[in-house]
Design a protein around this motif. Structure first.
Motif, mmCIF file in Angstrom:
data_model
loop_
_atom_site.group_PDB
_atom_site.id
_atom_site.type_symbol
_atom_site.label_atom_id
_atom_site.label_comp_id
_atom_site.label_asym_id
_atom_site.label_seq_id
_atom_site.Cartn_x
_atom_site.Cartn_y
_atom_site.Cartn_z
ATOM 1 N N ASP A 177 58.573 16.410 11.264
ATOM 2 C CA ASP A 177 57.687 17.332 10.340
ATOM 3 C C ASP A 177 58.004 16.790 8.964
ATOM 4 O O ASP A 177 57.059 17.079 8.129
ATOM 5 C CB ASP A 177 58.235 18.611 10.499
ATOM 6 N N ASP A 178 59.046 16.206 8.781
ATOM 7 C CA ASP A 178 59.187 15.888 7.426
ATOM 8 C C ASP A 178 58.483 14.724 6.956
ATOM 9 O O ASP A 178 58.075 14.702 5.819
ATOM 10 C CB ASP A 178 60.651 15.491 7.217
ATOM 11 N N LEU A 179 58.272 13.843 7.811
ATOM 12 C CA LEU A 179 57.386 12.534 7.748
ATOM 13 C C LEU A 179 55.969 13.018 7.299
ATOM 14 O O LEU A 179 55.234 12.424 6.535
ATOM 15 C CB LEU A 179 57.435 11.485 8.715
ATOM 16 N N GLY A 216 60.068 17.216 3.262
ATOM 17 C CA GLY A 216 58.548 16.741 2.962
ATOM 18 C C GLY A 216 57.609 17.606 3.118
ATOM 19 O O GLY A 216 56.586 17.558 3.699
ATOM 20 N N GLY A 217 57.627 18.872 2.136
ATOM 21 C CA GLY A 217 56.499 19.850 2.013
ATOM 22 C C GLY A 217 55.142 19.200 1.569
ATOM 23 O O GLY A 217 55.212 18.095 0.998
ATOM 24 N N GLY A 218 54.370 19.963 1.541
ATOM 25 C CA GLY A 218 53.201 19.730 0.734
ATOM 26 C C GLY A 218 51.744 19.413 1.762
ATOM 27 O O GLY A 218 50.802 19.302 1.276
#
Length: 343
Positions: A199-201, A208-210
């Motif tokens: 999820d961060d990637l 790793g939001g956005g």
């Protein structure tokens, strides 16, 4: 609060060569007494090549630091290669299956791996450690680690006295496999696998939001799922001594991590400048600061048969913000505030 621990070791680092080596070596030697230097970039296949790289590393380092050298295992590696490397002070040989990561084009196929019995026997006899990039080539990226385990176990069964390390474990199955093996088998865990998930990637996680792909969180083996991260954390904290730190810090210029013209992204996380602060923050969140020294400074040294470091490191529970750029490279957790820093 001040935390004083034995000076740590990093049992998996990429220091590169040339100008890149001069830029990155001090970020490792400043924080780590010793580091196991990976042999893929530049390719290091023999003892003399390892000695030459060791000398270049030593000339670039401003701190007291011992680079521990490795060679690649290829189809051309023979028992004579192993014995010569041992005479040059090489402590480990690394299996890179072809096509699984940066610089693995000179690695081995599964068929070639199965033909290296005499070489494994020479390593067993000489006391050299066998390190694995434990991913099977081919389709099935997210299951590559699990599918490599039978090939690794074949060597464990065939050479019971050969010390072996499964590098940068990324899955629950990898942790459980190391736990199930005899004491001749250990595993390294990176800082980034203790923080990140897919999820961060993909821009949907805590780090790793956005909703956009995060190129600086792309590495091999790729981050997996919440369950895998939790199992890795439990392994890092456990008192068995079978797991220890290998940062797999693999720096690239920021332009290579986000290369629009080439339409690609280099694999690797530059974690050396932030590794110990990030680990202290992670262990503190688990109320397990008492386990940090074993994970970073004791378990790996004992497995490799090295004396424990006599130097000390101090860390402070004192917030700081990770720089967004270091000498043209984006460090791990760039721009994030961490509650611990290295003094």
């Amino acid at each position: 609060m001040i935390l004083n621990i034995r000076r740590p070791d990093d049992f998996h680092v990429h220091l590169r060569d040339g100008e890149m080596l001069r830029k990155v070596v001090n970020h490792t030697s400043k924080h780590f007494e010793r580091a196991l230097v990976m042999p893929n970039v530049p390719p290091i296949d023999t003892g003399p090549q390892a000695s030459d790289l060791r000398n270049r590393i030593s000339k670039c380092s401003e701190f007291e630091f011992q680079p521990l050298m490795t060679i690649r295992l290829t189809e051309r590696t023979t028992p004579a290669t192993i014995h010569e490397a041992k005479e040059h002070g090489v402590v480990a040989a690394k299996v890179y299956p072809q096509g699984v990561t940066t610089g693995s084009h000179g690695g081995v196929t599964v068929e070639q791996l199965r033909g290296l019995g005499d070489t494994f026997a020479a390593m067993e006899q000489s006391g050299m450690v066998l390190c694995w990039h434990g991913e099977l080539p081919g389709p099935g990226w997210l299951t590559a680690e699990q599918r490599m385990l039978p090939e690794m176990h074949r060597v464990v069964d065939g050479f019971p006295k050969l010390r072996q390390v499964m590098e940068h474990i990324s899955t629950r199955e990898g942790v459980e496999w190391v736990r199930s093996c005899p004491d001749t088998v250990a595993g390294t865990i990176t800082v980034h696998h203790l923080y990140l998930t897919l999820d961060d990637l993909g821009g949907r996680g805590r780090w790793g939001g956005g909703g956009q792909l995060h190129p600086h969180y792309f590495y091999s083996p790729i981050a997996k799922f919440d369950e895998d991260r939790e199992i890795l954390l439990r392994a890092a904290l456990e008192p068995t001594g079978k797991f220890f730190l290998g940062t797999d810090s693999a720096p690239h210029p920021t332009a290579a991590k986000f290369n629009v013209d080439a339409g690609c992204c280099a694999a690797g996380v530059f974690s050396s400048p932030v590794a110990m602060a990030a680990l202290a923050s992670r262990f503190d969140a688990e109320e397990a600061l008492d386990r940090l020294e074993d994970f970073t400074s004791v378990n790996g040294a004992k497995f490799y048969g090295l004396p424990l470091n006599e130097g000390r490191m101090e860390l402070a529970r004192e917030p700081w913000v990770v720089p967004r750029m270091i000498e043209g490279m984006t460090p791990f957790l760039a721009g994030e505030e961490l509650p611990w820093r290295v003094l």
